[in-house]
Structures are given as C-alpha cells and as structure tokens.
Design a protein around this motif. Structure first.
Motif, mmCIF file in Angstrom:
data_model
loop_
_atom_site.group_PDB
_atom_site.id
_atom_site.type_symbol
_atom_site.label_atom_id
_atom_site.label_comp_id
_atom_site.label_asym_id
_atom_site.label_seq_id
_atom_site.Cartn_x
_atom_site.Cartn_y
_atom_site.Cartn_z
ATOM 1 N N LYS A 165 0.824 -1.211 0.000
ATOM 2 C CA LYS A 165 0.000 0.000 0.000
ATOM 3 C C LYS A 165 0.858 1.260 0.000
ATOM 4 C CE LYS A 165 -3.749 -2.324 2.519
ATOM 5 N NZ LYS A 165 -4.463 -2.404 3.826
ATOM 6 N N MET A 166 2.033 1.193 0.633
ATOM 7 C CA MET A 166 2.938 2.348 0.660
ATOM 8 C C MET A 166 3.535 2.645 -0.701
ATOM 9 S SD MET A 166 5.089 1.855 4.197
ATOM 10 C CE MET A 166 6.332 3.036 3.655
ATOM 11 N N GLY A 167 3.668 1.628 -1.544
ATOM 12 C CA GLY A 167 4.249 1.875 -2.859
ATOM 13 C C GLY A 167 5.286 0.871 -3.304
ATOM 14 N N ALA A 168 5.487 -0.218 -2.550
ATOM 15 C CA ALA A 168 6.401 -1.259 -3.020
ATOM 16 C C ALA A 168 5.895 -1.791 -4.354
ATOM 17 C CB ALA A 168 6.500 -2.390 -1.999
ATOM 18 N N ALA A 169 6.747 -1.800 -5.358
ATOM 19 C CA ALA A 169 6.323 -2.173 -6.703
ATOM 20 C C ALA A 169 6.213 -3.678 -6.879
ATOM 21 C CB ALA A 169 7.311 -1.609 -7.724
ATOM 22 N N VAL A 170 6.915 -4.439 -6.022
ATOM 23 C CA VAL A 170 7.015 -5.889 -6.180
ATOM 24 C C VAL A 170 6.930 -6.521 -4.795
ATOM 25 C CG1 VAL A 170 8.392 -7.770 -7.167
ATOM 26 C CG2 VAL A 170 8.564 -5.470 -8.140
ATOM 27 N N VAL A 171 6.327 -7.724 -4.722
ATOM 28 C CA VAL A 171 6.292 -8.502 -3.483
ATOM 29 C C VAL A 171 7.401 -9.538 -3.551
ATOM 30 C CG1 VAL A 171 4.924 -10.007 -2.008
ATOM 31 C CG2 VAL A 171 3.812 -8.161 -3.270
ATOM 32 N N GLY A 172 8.251 -9.548 -2.540
ATOM 33 C CA GLY A 172 9.388 -10.458 -2.558
ATOM 34 C C GLY A 172 9.510 -11.251 -1.286
ATOM 35 N N GLY A 173 10.685 -11.836 -1.095
ATOM 36 C CA GLY A 173 10.917 -12.593 0.121
ATOM 37 C C GLY A 173 11.998 -13.635 -0.044
ATOM 38 N N CYS A 174 12.297 -14.304 1.079
ATOM 39 C CA CYS A 174 13.335 -15.340 1.125
ATOM 40 C C CYS A 174 12.735 -16.605 1.735
ATOM 41 C CB CYS A 174 14.521 -14.884 1.957
ATOM 42 S SG CYS A 174 15.262 -13.330 1.436
ATOM 43 N N VAL B 217 6.155 -10.833 -8.496
ATOM 44 C CA VAL B 217 6.811 -11.515 -7.372
ATOM 45 C C VAL B 217 8.285 -11.699 -7.709
ATOM 46 C CG1 VAL B 217 6.950 -13.677 -6.071
ATOM 47 C CG2 VAL B 217 4.715 -12.703 -6.632
ATOM 48 N N ASP B 218 9.150 -11.443 -6.724
ATOM 49 C CA ASP B 218 10.588 -11.649 -6.912
ATOM 50 C C ASP B 218 11.139 -12.268 -5.641
ATOM 51 O OD1 ASP B 218 13.316 -11.535 -7.472
ATOM 52 O OD2 ASP B 218 13.119 -9.666 -8.571
ATOM 53 N N LEU B 219 11.476 -13.547 -5.699
ATOM 54 C CA LEU B 219 11.895 -14.299 -4.521
ATOM 55 C C LEU B 219 13.376 -14.631 -4.559
ATOM 56 C CD1 LEU B 219 8.939 -16.854 -4.259
ATOM 57 C CD2 LEU B 219 9.318 -14.850 -2.814
ATOM 58 N N HIS B 220 14.015 -14.498 -3.396
ATOM 59 C CA HIS B 220 15.387 -14.973 -3.207
ATOM 60 C C HIS B 220 15.352 -16.468 -2.935
ATOM 61 C CE1 HIS B 220 18.077 -11.388 -2.472
ATOM 62 N NE2 HIS B 220 16.907 -10.819 -2.583
ATOM 63 N N THR B 221 16.131 -17.228 -3.667
ATOM 64 C CA THR B 221 16.337 -18.628 -3.327
ATOM 65 C C THR B 221 17.666 -19.070 -3.907
ATOM 66 O OG1 THR B 221 15.472 -20.893 -3.456
ATOM 67 C CG2 THR B 221 15.072 -19.459 -5.356
ATOM 68 N N ASP B 222 18.349 -19.949 -3.175
ATOM 69 C CA ASP B 222 19.603 -20.475 -3.695
ATOM 70 C C ASP B 222 19.342 -21.556 -4.736
ATOM 71 O OD1 ASP B 222 22.462 -20.435 -3.652
ATOM 72 O OD2 ASP B 222 22.416 -22.370 -2.625
ATOM 73 N N THR C 260 9.756 -13.969 -10.555
ATOM 74 C CA THR C 260 11.205 -13.982 -10.778
ATOM 75 C C THR C 260 11.870 -14.654 -9.592
ATOM 76 O OG1 THR C 260 11.127 -11.947 -12.068
ATOM 77 C CG2 THR C 260 13.248 -12.548 -11.129
ATOM 78 N N LEU C 261 12.867 -15.472 -9.858
ATOM 79 C CA LEU C 261 13.683 -16.101 -8.825
ATOM 80 C C LEU C 261 15.131 -15.693 -9.018
ATOM 81 C CD1 LEU C 261 12.427 -19.819 -8.779
ATOM 82 C CD2 LEU C 261 11.617 -17.908 -7.385
ATOM 83 N N GLY C 262 15.865 -15.632 -7.919
ATOM 84 C CA GLY C 262 17.287 -15.360 -8.016
ATOM 85 C C GLY C 262 17.944 -15.510 -6.646
ATOM 86 N N PRO C 263 19.235 -15.712 -6.566
ATOM 87 C CA PRO C 263 20.151 -15.876 -7.711
ATOM 88 C C PRO C 263 20.289 -17.312 -8.199
ATOM 89 C CG PRO C 263 21.401 -15.639 -5.693
ATOM 90 C CD PRO C 263 19.954 -15.513 -5.304
ATOM 91 N N CYS C 264 19.730 -18.289 -7.442
ATOM 92 C CA CYS C 264 19.688 -19.693 -7.895
ATOM 93 C C CYS C 264 21.068 -20.276 -8.169
ATOM 94 C CB CYS C 264 18.808 -19.837 -9.126
ATOM 95 S SG CYS C 264 17.067 -19.470 -8.830
#
Length: 431
Positions: free
Chosen positions: A184-193, A218-223, A245-249
């Motif tokens: 709601k504040m303005g984050a353009a993407v939802v992400g996480g680890c 969606v942009d998630l951190h994952t190994d 999107t996933l990264g950095p894998c």
C-alpha cells in the motif's frame, strides 16, 4: 581511471546535456554512433522516444547535437537485482570501522541514492531493489528507498521489492500484515526469502496470495539447491501474472546434471524468470556460484543478469555494473558478447516489466553510448559512457589514459604525456 566529476556530454557547449534537458528544446540528435551490426548512424530523439534513425550525417539537428563518433550505441541496461538499503555499508563492518552502519531512515536514503546514482553512471536507467521490511526497522528502510525513488524521478526508475524475513507461524503474523502495508505504501514488487522461513512452502503461498490480491509481480530470493522445494515453488507460481522472478539460484550449479536439468524444465514450464548474479551472490562469500546460465537457457528458461550486492558485507567490492555482469557471462559462462549483453538489457527489462528498447524509430529513448567499435571491446574496456534516460542525457563518465615518453625525458607531471586516442574518432583522447 573514470572521471567521477560532473561533465558536459560533449566539450562544446551547444552539445551539452543541459541544452537537452528542458521540455521546450527541440529534438536531440546523436551523430555518427556505431550500432552492434556495424552501421554508423544518426539518431534523433524527441521527448522520451527515438524519432528517427538514419545513416551518419543524414539527420539534421533542429536543436542540440552530440558527436558520438567512436562510440557504440546500445539499448540501456537495467539492474534487476539490487540491495539499495544495505549498499555502501561494507566499510562499517571492518575492524577499523567507527561502528556499524546507521539504520536511520535519512542515512539509508542517502546510501540508496548514492548507490542508484553509481549504477545510473554505469548505464542502468532502471533498477529493482530488494528492501527488508519487518524486524526492528519495520517499514523505515522501505520509506527511505521510496524517498530515493521520488528524488531520482526523471533520472532513473527505482522499483522497490518488499522483502519480509518470516511470514508463517506466530512470528510471521506481524510481518504478513507489514507486507500488505508495504504494498500500500508503494512497493512495486512482493518479494521474500522462503529458504529462511521454517515453512518455505507456507511462506511462498503467503507471498503469492498477497501478490495476487494487489496484482503485483513476485521476486523471490532462493539459492535453488533443493530440487523438491524448487519443484513445489514452480508448481505454485505457474501462470501467475504479472509474473514470478527467482534469483540468484546459484545452488542449481551444485546439483547433479540430471536434477538441474529437471529443475530447469520445471522453471521453463512455469514461465518463471531467473535472475543470475555473475558478480557473486548477495548472502556472503559462501554463495559465490552463478546459476548455470547455459543450461537454463537451453531449457527455455527466461534468464536475466544482475549485480546483487554493492559494497556491502556480502560483497565489499561489488561494483553494481551491468557491463561487468555481461563481461563475466562472456568470459566465464561461455556466452557470446551479444548474448551476454541481452541478459543485462533486453532480458532484464522484460523481467522488470519494462518495454523493449531497440535503436529504431518509435522505441523508448533509453540508451547507452560506450566508447568502442564492437561489443566485445566494449565489455572488455567500458570506461567512457554516456547514459540517456527518457530522451535526455542523465550521466556521463569520461576516461583519459596518458603514457610517459619511452626515452624518459618527458617533463614531470602529466603535461608532457602523450594521450591515447584514435585519430579518426573525432572525439579526442578519451578511451
């Protein structure tokens, strides 16, 4: 060495960036630039678009003209994986540092702004930056990066990704609410680890649910080192729009070949984009492996490349330079120079949901001019650069290399040193 001081985009005042920045000025012409296919062209920009492309010398300048002879003109790269809230904090972690980095909002904003400008100087006219929310700082880091986005409007596009640490169980309840507030504040993407949560599947479900509610990417951190977990993630994310999107894998590179190939097929079938980090991971020296780019591409996975850490504790010497990422892909991952550059430009823009850029009429005027005649040479020695965003010059880096006379009789200082330059470049000694 690159010159970090502000400069005009050409030594002649009529060709200055200042002359091309106001809306009332007529079109800007980039004269004599070379394209990757070898053509020498004039490019006329009008507003935020490319108005016309013609052979060198064919386009008249109704306004400012910049001489780009000796430069290669490219679609501008973008940065799909930054960490602006922790950037430039490495010096505060050493034994001689005055203390830990400040987490005050104004200090985070200052570092985030400086980091974004550094990356803009390298050529990245847009960047997606992962920002931690929750924990002790709450939403303060996100607010600081949003302030940076507002401050840099017109210079670069900053796209924050809200990244909570935990989302499941009692401990994750507050972060779940905070993630909704971040959007709601303005984050353009939802992400996480998800790898850091006791319930990675539940974490991923929560992120995908919030993204679906708000229509966010969606942009998630994952190994990516757990094939079963990766398979579940791909199955859950399949078909989600606007995309995952996933990264950095990097962990995919450690899997047996058959397991990595199956994972690549699953990611391709799910339509997931993988952002690799050739300059190193963003979680410390133990995660320096790059995702197997050629394997992923051969399976049909959409692959882009980013920079990751920029001089923080994960990579104290991180440069945040898209051209270095492309150089590493060409020198170590076996990609051709053209393929490597696509991963930091066209593919990275697609990962960020940005329109395609080509040096053709009608396309966005998001361009990077780098001194050099071929892309391989540009990736090798990409010193002098001119960055164009929204149809105007927003950054310039100039480099001059000088040599001492071989007989040793040159006077003291730089005045007597011969400068390196191509006599036919029309642009003097810059390298």
């Amino acid at each position: 060495m690159p010159d970090s001081q502000p400069r005009r985009p050409d030594d002649n005042a009529p060709d200055s960036a200042d002359a091309a920045t106001t809306a009332d000025n007529p079109a800007l012409v980039l004269g004599g630039a070379r394209l990757v296919d070898g053509r020498a062209v004039d490019v006329r920009l009008s507003g935020s678009r490319i108005e016309a492309v013609g052979t060198a010398g064919s386009l008249t300048a109704r306004g400012p003209r910049i001489d780009l002879r000796g430069y290669l003109l490219l679609p501008a790269p973008v940065e799909p994986h930054a960490h602006s809230d922790t950037a430039l904090t490495a010096d505060s972690a050493g034994p001689d540092s005055p203390g830990p980095a400040s987490h005050r909002a104004e200090d985070i904003q200052r570092r985030a702004t400086e980091a974004a400008l550094l990356q803009l100087g390298h050529g990245a006219t847009a960047l997606r930056t992962h920002v931690r929310v929750g924990d002790v700082q709450g939403l303060a880091p996100l607010e600081a990066v949003l302030q940076t986005r507002r401050a840099l409007r017109g210079l670069a596009d900053v796209m924050p990704v809200a990244v909570p640490r935990l989302l499941t169980g009692i401990a994750g309840a507050d972060s779940l609410a905070m993630l909704r507030d971040a959007v709601k504040m303005g984050a353009a993407v939802v992400g996480g680890c998800p790898d850091l949560d006791p319930d990675p599947t539940g974490y991923t479900e929560a992120v995908l649910e919030i993204a679906a509610e708000h229509g966010c990417p969606v942009d998630l951190h994952t190994d990516g080192d757990d094939p079963a977990r990766l398979a579940r993630l791909a199955a859950m994310a399949a078909g989600l729009r606007p995309g995952v999107t996933l990264g950095p894998c990097g962990g995919l590179a450690h899997l047996p070949l058959d397991a990595a190939a199956r994972a690549a097929d699953q990611l391709a079938a799910a339509g997931i984009t993988v952002v690799c980090l050739p300059q190193g991971g963003c979680a410390g020296a133990e995660c320096r492996t790059t995702a197997p780019v050629r394997l992923l591409r051969s399976a049909g996975v959409r692959v882009a490349a980013g920079s990751g850490a920029l001089r923080d504790t994960a990579n104290p010497v991180g440069r945040g330079d898209p051209l270095e990422a492309a150089y590493l892909l060409a020198s170590q991952a076996g990609l051709r120079a053209e393929q490597a550059y696509v991963l930091v430009s066209t593919a990275a823009r697609a990962a960020l949901g940005l329109p395609d850029v080509r040096v053709e009429a009608g396309f966005p005027a998001e361009l990077l001019a780098v001194r050099g005649e071929r892309l391989s040479a540009v990736l090798s020695l990409a010193y002098s650069r001119i960055v164009i965003h929204g149809g105007r010059v927003v950054a310039r880096t100039s480099a001059v290399r000088e040599y001492c006379d071989s007989d040793g009789d040159a006077p003291t200082g730089l005045g007597g040193l011969p400068r390196q330059g191509r006599p036919d470049s029309g642009a003097g000694p810059r390298n």
